[in-house]
Scaffold this motif. Structure first.
Motif, mmCIF file in Angstrom:
data_model
loop_
_atom_site.group_PDB
_atom_site.id
_atom_site.type_symbol
_atom_site.label_atom_id
_atom_site.label_comp_id
_atom_site.label_asym_id
_atom_site.label_seq_id
_atom_site.Cartn_x
_atom_site.Cartn_y
_atom_site.Cartn_z
ATOM 1 N N GLU A 47 0.842 -1.206 0.000
ATOM 2 C CA GLU A 47 0.000 0.000 0.000
ATOM 3 C C GLU A 47 0.874 1.252 0.000
ATOM 4 O O GLU A 47 0.621 2.202 -0.736
ATOM 5 C CB GLU A 47 -0.918 -0.001 1.220
ATOM 6 N N PHE A 48 1.918 1.237 0.829
ATOM 7 C CA PHE A 48 2.842 2.365 0.852
ATOM 8 C C PHE A 48 3.550 2.506 -0.498
ATOM 9 O O PHE A 48 3.748 3.624 -0.991
ATOM 10 C CB PHE A 48 3.865 2.204 1.974
ATOM 11 N N ALA A 49 3.931 1.393 -1.093
ATOM 12 C CA ALA A 49 4.604 1.424 -2.397
ATOM 13 C C ALA A 49 3.701 2.064 -3.448
ATOM 14 O O ALA A 49 4.159 2.879 -4.250
ATOM 15 C CB ALA A 49 5.000 0.010 -2.822
ATOM 16 N N GLU A 50 2.424 1.712 -3.426
ATOM 17 C CA GLU A 50 1.489 2.310 -4.394
ATOM 18 C C GLU A 50 1.339 3.813 -4.161
ATOM 19 O O GLU A 50 1.298 4.583 -5.118
ATOM 20 C CB GLU A 50 0.124 1.630 -4.315
ATOM 21 N N HIS B 285 2.838 9.393 -5.789
ATOM 22 C CA HIS B 285 3.554 10.643 -5.522
ATOM 23 C C HIS B 285 4.597 10.906 -6.614
ATOM 24 O O HIS B 285 4.685 12.021 -7.150
ATOM 25 C CB HIS B 285 4.220 10.574 -4.148
ATOM 26 N N ILE B 286 5.360 9.892 -6.956
ATOM 27 C CA ILE B 286 6.390 10.038 -7.990
ATOM 28 C C ILE B 286 5.734 10.376 -9.333
ATOM 29 O O ILE B 286 6.233 11.213 -10.086
ATOM 30 C CB ILE B 286 7.264 8.768 -8.077
ATOM 31 N N LEU C 205 6.529 -8.601 -5.182
ATOM 32 C CA LEU C 205 5.869 -7.387 -5.654
ATOM 33 C C LEU C 205 4.740 -7.756 -6.616
ATOM 34 O O LEU C 205 4.962 -8.490 -7.584
ATOM 35 C CB LEU C 205 6.877 -6.481 -6.366
ATOM 36 N N PRO C 206 3.531 -7.279 -6.358
ATOM 37 C CA PRO C 206 2.422 -7.582 -7.269
ATOM 38 C C PRO C 206 2.699 -7.029 -8.674
ATOM 39 O O PRO C 206 3.344 -5.993 -8.842
ATOM 40 C CB PRO C 206 1.228 -6.863 -6.635
ATOM 41 N N MET C 207 2.194 -7.733 -9.656
ATOM 42 C CA MET C 207 2.459 -7.390 -11.043
ATOM 43 C C MET C 207 1.980 -5.973 -11.391
ATOM 44 O O MET C 207 2.652 -5.254 -12.131
ATOM 45 C CB MET C 207 1.796 -8.404 -11.984
ATOM 46 N N HIS C 208 0.832 -5.564 -10.855
ATOM 47 C CA HIS C 208 0.319 -4.240 -11.207
ATOM 48 C C HIS C 208 1.211 -3.115 -10.664
ATOM 49 O O HIS C 208 1.350 -2.069 -11.294
ATOM 50 C CB HIS C 208 -1.134 -4.060 -10.738
ATOM 51 N N ILE C 209 1.861 -3.340 -9.535
ATOM 52 C CA ILE C 209 2.785 -2.335 -8.997
ATOM 53 C C ILE C 209 4.065 -2.306 -9.826
ATOM 54 O O ILE C 209 4.597 -1.244 -10.140
ATOM 55 C CB ILE C 209 3.081 -2.596 -7.503
ATOM 56 N N ASP C 210 4.549 -3.481 -10.209
ATOM 57 C CA ASP C 210 5.739 -3.544 -11.059
ATOM 58 C C ASP C 210 5.476 -2.860 -12.398
ATOM 59 O O ASP C 210 6.337 -2.137 -12.911
ATOM 60 C CB ASP C 210 6.164 -4.999 -11.275
#
Length: 100
Positions: free
Chosen positions: A4-7, A12-13, A54-59
């Motif tokens: 969740e934080f990664a998303e 933000h980026i 890492l989930p595919m959608h985040i990658d």
């Protein structure tokens, strides 16, 4: 770091890159300010990419951001000779990265 934080970090980026892509002054800013330097944002995206499981959608989001960073970097390099002429007249500023 949670997924969740990664998303949220990628969002933000993505917003920062949107600003840089729209900004006429981004070339000068990336040279003078390490916080918005492209290498800094690239490192943050890569830190997310190395997360275990890492989930595919985040990658996929991370890869798209890296592609946009590469595009901004190539634009900066194309415009660099003109900005070097301007920087000779202006005082040199050091980035935060060069201080550490």
């Amino acid at each position: 770091m949670s997924f969740e934080f990664a998303e949220r970090d990628l969002l933000h980026i993505r917003n920062v890159l949107g600003y840089l892509e729209r900004s006429a002054d981004f070339v000068r800013q990336t040279e003078a300010n390490a916080v918005i330097g492209l290498g800094y944002w690239r490192a943050r995206v890569r830190a997310i990419q190395v997360m275990p499981q890492l989930p595919m959608h985040i990658d996929k989001q991370a890869k798209e951001l890296l592609r946009r960073l590469d595009q901004l970097d190539s634009t900066r390099k194309e415009n660099q000779p003109a900005s070097k002429e301007k920087s000779r007249a202006a005082p040199q500023t050091r980035s935060l990265a060069s201080m550490y």
